[in-house]
Design a protein around this motif. Structure first.
Motif, PDB file in Angstrom:
ATOM      1  N   ASN A   1      -7.893  -0.350  -6.945  1.00 21.31           N
ATOM      2  CA  ASN A   1      -7.278  -1.273  -7.906  1.00 21.31           C
ATOM      3  C   ASN A   1      -5.759  -1.290  -7.720  1.00 21.31           C
ATOM      4  OD1 ASN A   1      -9.842  -1.618  -9.173  1.00 21.31           O
ATOM      5  ND2 ASN A   1      -9.514   0.411 -10.074  1.00 21.31           N
ATOM      6  N   PHE A   2      -5.203  -2.480  -7.876  1.00 19.32           N
ATOM      7  CA  PHE A   2      -3.755  -2.618  -7.700  1.00 19.32           C
ATOM      8  C   PHE A   2      -3.038  -2.420  -9.031  1.00 19.32           C
ATOM      9  CE2 PHE A   2      -0.105  -5.770  -6.793  1.00 19.32           C
ATOM     10  CZ  PHE A   2       0.757  -4.709  -6.488  1.00 19.32           C
ATOM     11  N   ILE A   3      -2.310  -1.313  -9.136  1.00 17.23           N
ATOM     12  CA  ILE A   3      -1.458  -1.082 -10.313  1.00 17.23           C
ATOM     13  C   ILE A   3      -0.036  -0.997  -9.777  1.00 17.23           C
ATOM     14  CG2 ILE A   3      -0.960   0.443 -12.278  1.00 17.23           C
ATOM     15  CD1 ILE A   3      -3.904   1.589 -11.648  1.00 17.23           C
ATOM     16  N   THR A   4       0.726  -2.062  -9.973  1.00 20.23           N
ATOM     17  CA  THR A   4       2.061  -2.109  -9.373  1.00 20.23           C
ATOM     18  C   THR A   4       2.961  -0.998  -9.925  1.00 20.23           C
ATOM     19  OG1 THR A   4       3.834  -3.614  -8.712  1.00 20.23           O
ATOM     20  CG2 THR A   4       3.166  -3.743 -11.000  1.00 20.23           C
TER      21      THR A   4
ATOM     22  N   GLY B   1       0.790  -1.238   0.000  1.00 23.00           N
ATOM     23  CA  GLY B   1       0.000   0.000   0.000  1.00 23.00           C
ATOM     24  C   GLY B   1       0.819   1.282   0.000  1.00 23.00           C
ATOM     25  N   LYS B   2       2.066   1.218  -0.475  1.00 19.30           N
ATOM     26  CA  LYS B   2       2.928   2.402  -0.484  1.00 19.30           C
ATOM     27  C   LYS B   2       2.363   3.519  -1.369  1.00 19.30           C
ATOM     28  CE  LYS B   2       6.412  -0.062  -1.988  1.00 19.30           C
ATOM     29  NZ  LYS B   2       5.757  -1.380  -2.022  1.00 19.30           N
ATOM     30  N   THR B   3       1.966   3.153  -2.595  1.00 18.77           N
ATOM     31  CA  THR B   3       1.420   4.156  -3.522  1.00 18.77           C
ATOM     32  C   THR B   3       0.139   4.758  -2.956  1.00 18.77           C
ATOM     33  OG1 THR B   3       2.350   2.917  -5.376  1.00 18.77           O
ATOM     34  CG2 THR B   3       0.607   4.507  -5.902  1.00 18.77           C
ATOM     35  N   CYS B   4      -0.705   3.915  -2.381  1.00 20.28           N
ATOM     36  CA  CYS B   4      -1.989   4.399  -1.832  1.00 20.28           C
ATOM     37  C   CYS B   4      -1.762   5.348  -0.657  1.00 20.28           C
ATOM     38  CB  CYS B   4      -2.856   3.220  -1.392  1.00 20.28           C
ATOM     39  SG  CYS B   4      -3.516   2.320  -2.796  1.00 20.28           S
ATOM     40  N   LEU B   5      -0.771   5.061   0.168  1.00 20.36           N
ATOM     41  CA  LEU B   5      -0.477   5.946   1.308  1.00 20.36           C
ATOM     42  C   LEU B   5      -0.059   7.326   0.797  1.00 20.36           C
ATOM     43  CD1 LEU B   5       1.438   3.486   3.658  1.00 20.36           C
ATOM     44  CD2 LEU B   5      -0.633   4.726   4.276  1.00 20.36           C
TER      45      LEU B   5
END
Ligand code: GTP
Length: 209
Positions: A39-42, A23-27
């Motif tokens: 949605n998970f976009i790596t 969840g790094k990007t989401c944080l």
């Protein structure tokens, strides 16, 4: 202060690290853009966002690097460890392996920074997923205590402790910056003050805290 009399923001470089999908990007999106993507976009390699914050009446421009958790990008991502002032080390409270890997991430920080001190905070993300929890809050706290760094559980989804976590690490960095009169402010925010990164005697204290 700029010539126009307007206060210019000082730059601070932060970095999020941790396994893929913790969840790094989401944080970062929640903190910098008030948004959450289910949605998970790596992340491919590296990305960044900028946010300006006010700490005790002074402005700071945060450049927040978002590293890819996937192993295949490790050479690129670790090269960004050097020169950053604060690291948010993130695991997912619903995936034990991501917690077990915290020590590997710590080792990499020490290795890349050649033992130079850098402010850190341990983050247990996805605390909204109560039923799926695999790592207790006490376990997270204990590990952070071993490393002598601060700890917080967050939810990027429900915006729990997200602002607090980024502001905490920023304040730790700020407290170690040279003041206008020279020298660090010397404020003791605990946690990072005597950061001896578990297992390493090489940690040369420098910069913040
Ligand atoms: P990499 O880019 O591969 O390193 O992954 P990442 O760590 O940046 O993960 P990312 O932010 O892309 O999130 C991965 C997945 O977890 C996405 O589907 C997110 O929506 C979800 N997610 C992130 N944070 C939270 C949270 O706090 N709660 C819940 N329930 N889901 C979350």
């Amino acid at each position: 202060m700029s010539r126009s009399g307007k206060q210019t923001a000082k730059n601070i470089k932060l970095l999020t690290i941790g396994d893929s999908a913790v969840g790094k990007t989401c944080l970062i999106s929640q903190f910098a853009r008030d948004s959450f993507n289910p949605n998970f976009i790596t992340t491919i390699g590296i990305d960044y966002k900028i946010k300006e914050v006010d700490i005790d009446g002074s402005k700071y421009k945060l450049l927040i690097w978002d590293t890819a958790g996937q192993e295949r990008f490790r050479t690129i991502t670790t090269s960004y460890f050097r020169g950053c002032q604060g690291i948010l080390l993130v695991y997912d409270i619903t995936v034990k392996k991501t917690f077990d890997n915290v020590s590997n991430w710590m080792d990499q920080i020490i290795q890349v920074n050649d033992g130079q001190h850098v402010c850190k905070i341990l983050i247990g993300n996805k605390c909204d997923m109560v039923a799926e929890r695999k790592v207790t809050e006490a376990e997270g706290k204990k590990l952070a205590e071993e490393y002598k760094i601060p700890f917080m559980e967050t939810s990027a989804k429900d915006n729990i402790n997200v602002q607090e976590a980024f502001l905490h690490i920023t304040k730790d960095v700020v407290s170690g910056l040279p003041s206008e009169n020279g020298g660090g402010s010397g404020s003791d925010r605990g946690g990072n003050k005597a950061d001896l990164s578990k297992g390493s005697k090489k940690d040369k204290k420098k910069g913040c805290c």
